[in-house]
Scaffold this motif. Structure first.
Motif, mmCIF file in Angstrom:
data_model
loop_
_atom_site.group_PDB
_atom_site.id
_atom_site.type_symbol
_atom_site.label_atom_id
_atom_site.label_comp_id
_atom_site.label_asym_id
_atom_site.label_seq_id
_atom_site.Cartn_x
_atom_site.Cartn_y
_atom_site.Cartn_z
ATOM 1 N N ALA A 48 0.879 -1.171 0.000
ATOM 2 C CA ALA A 48 0.000 0.000 0.000
ATOM 3 C C ALA A 48 0.914 1.217 0.000
ATOM 4 O O ALA A 48 1.463 1.592 1.032
ATOM 5 C CB ALA A 48 -0.917 -0.001 1.213
ATOM 6 N N LEU A 49 1.111 1.810 -1.177
ATOM 7 C CA LEU A 49 2.062 2.893 -1.351
ATOM 8 C C LEU A 49 1.430 4.026 -2.154
ATOM 9 O O LEU A 49 0.373 3.851 -2.767
ATOM 10 C CB LEU A 49 3.312 2.381 -2.078
ATOM 11 N N THR A 50 2.089 5.162 -2.170
ATOM 12 C CA THR A 50 1.627 6.317 -2.940
ATOM 13 C C THR A 50 2.527 6.483 -4.153
ATOM 14 O O THR A 50 3.752 6.388 -4.040
ATOM 15 C CB THR A 50 1.691 7.605 -2.081
ATOM 16 N N ASP A 51 1.928 6.709 -5.335
ATOM 17 C CA ASP A 51 2.775 6.907 -6.513
ATOM 18 C C ASP A 51 3.163 8.380 -6.647
ATOM 19 O O ASP A 51 2.716 9.240 -5.886
ATOM 20 C CB ASP A 51 2.110 6.358 -7.779
ATOM 21 N N HIS A 52 4.012 8.669 -7.618
ATOM 22 C CA HIS A 52 4.543 10.023 -7.738
ATOM 23 C C HIS A 52 3.493 11.053 -8.175
ATOM 24 O O HIS A 52 3.755 12.252 -8.176
ATOM 25 C CB HIS A 52 5.755 10.050 -8.683
ATOM 26 N N ASN A 53 2.302 10.556 -8.539
ATOM 27 C CA ASN A 53 1.200 11.455 -8.867
ATOM 28 C C ASN A 53 0.265 11.680 -7.679
ATOM 29 O O ASN A 53 -0.745 12.369 -7.800
ATOM 30 C CB ASN A 53 0.396 10.901 -10.049
ATOM 31 N N GLY A 54 0.596 11.070 -6.537
ATOM 32 C CA GLY A 54 -0.213 11.228 -5.339
ATOM 33 C C GLY A 54 -1.337 10.229 -5.202
ATOM 34 O O GLY A 54 -2.170 10.340 -4.304
ATOM 35 N N VAL A 106 10.311 1.457 -6.179
ATOM 36 C CA VAL A 106 9.965 1.749 -4.787
ATOM 37 C C VAL A 106 11.156 2.424 -4.110
ATOM 38 O O VAL A 106 12.245 1.853 -4.036
ATOM 39 C CB VAL A 106 9.583 0.467 -4.024
ATOM 40 N N SER A 107 10.947 3.634 -3.611
ATOM 41 C CA SER A 107 12.033 4.379 -2.996
ATOM 42 C C SER A 107 12.373 3.848 -1.601
ATOM 43 O O SER A 107 11.494 3.653 -0.760
ATOM 44 C CB SER A 107 11.673 5.865 -2.885
ATOM 45 N N VAL A 108 13.667 3.639 -1.378
ATOM 46 C CA VAL A 108 14.147 3.297 -0.036
ATOM 47 C C VAL A 108 14.767 4.541 0.620
ATOM 48 O O VAL A 108 15.446 4.441 1.647
ATOM 49 C CB VAL A 108 15.169 2.137 -0.075
ATOM 50 N N ASP A 109 14.510 5.694 -0.003
ATOM 51 C CA ASP A 109 15.051 6.963 0.494
ATOM 52 C C ASP A 109 13.959 8.034 0.516
ATOM 53 O O ASP A 109 14.083 9.082 -0.125
ATOM 54 C CB ASP A 109 16.212 7.406 -0.403
ATOM 55 N N PRO A 115 7.944 13.510 -4.312
ATOM 56 C CA PRO A 115 7.137 13.131 -5.482
ATOM 57 C C PRO A 115 7.602 13.746 -6.795
ATOM 58 O O PRO A 115 7.696 13.055 -7.815
ATOM 59 C CB PRO A 115 5.739 13.611 -5.099
ATOM 60 N N GLU A 116 7.898 15.053 -6.793
ATOM 61 C CA GLU A 116 8.308 15.708 -8.036
ATOM 62 C C GLU A 116 9.641 15.151 -8.545
ATOM 63 O O GLU A 116 9.861 15.022 -9.763
ATOM 64 C CB GLU A 116 8.399 17.225 -7.851
#
Length: 202
Positions: A48-54, A106-109, A115-116
């Motif tokens: 359950a994650l958020t993508d770069h578009n929110g 998937v960002s580990v940072d 997001p941008e």
């Protein structure tokens, strides 16, 4: 006597069905993958994650597509851009089936990967690729569930650290089941051959 015969039939049936299972597993028609076959693994089942578009995302959002999921970070100097470039090549080599592949980064940072920044990073490779993120605490929990290793390595300044992390991608089939783990550096042509075996006929 009847009980003994019945027992013999049951034992014979178990042996036969067990042997049949072995024959199927050893069948020349069974899939042979270059990647590590982890079909049936009891981990990395969903997220359950958020993508770069929110937008909030789970695996269900990508039903009908092959999903390749890679853990990394945008300031990674080598492994991450190489892996994403290979995913771009994989999509290209799939031809008409390229639209049936969804690449996820998937960002580990999450402290630096805003997001941008994630969106711009994906656009360097393919606009259909999605970068996903969450809070640092949830990132740690997700990595543990996915058996992904990552650890900060201090740099000359507090914000110039690098991150050691697992290199490789998880592959889900079109029903959302975890099937493969592709090793870093695998030739795109070999991964394409694996993916084609997971794609149902149109």
């Amino acid at each position: 006597m009847n009980k003994r015969n019945a027992l013999k039939k049951i034992v014979a049936y178990v042996i036969l069905t067990g042997a049949t299972g072995l024959f199927v597993a050893c069948s020349p028609n069974a899939p042979k993958f270059t990647a590590i076959d982890i079909t049936g693994a009891d981990y990395a089942k969903d997220f359950a994650l958020t993508d770069h578009n929110g937008q909030q995302r789970t695996l269900k959002d990508f039903q009908g597509k092959i999903v390749m999921m890679f853990f990394g970070y945008t300031q990674c100097p080598d492994v991450c851009p190489t892996s994403m470039a290979e995913m771009t090549e994989i999509k290209k080599l799939l031809g008409q089936d390229g639209d049936r592949l969804q690449a996820l980064f998937v960002s580990v940072d999450p402290e630096r990967d805003k997001p941008e920044m994630l969106k711009a990073y994906m656009e360097n490779f393919d606009p259909s690729f999605l970068a996903l993120y969450t809070t640092p605490e949830k990132t740690a929990a997700l990595a543990k569930d996915y058996k992904v290793y990552y650890k900060k390595v201090d740099g000359p300044t507090p914000t110039s650290y690098t991150i050691d992390h697992t290199a490789g991608s998880y592959v889900y089939d079109t029903t959302g089941k975890l099937r493969l783990f592709t090793r870093y550096g695998t030739k795109p042509e070999l991964t394409v051959a694996d993916i084609k075996q997971l794609l149902p006929s149109p």
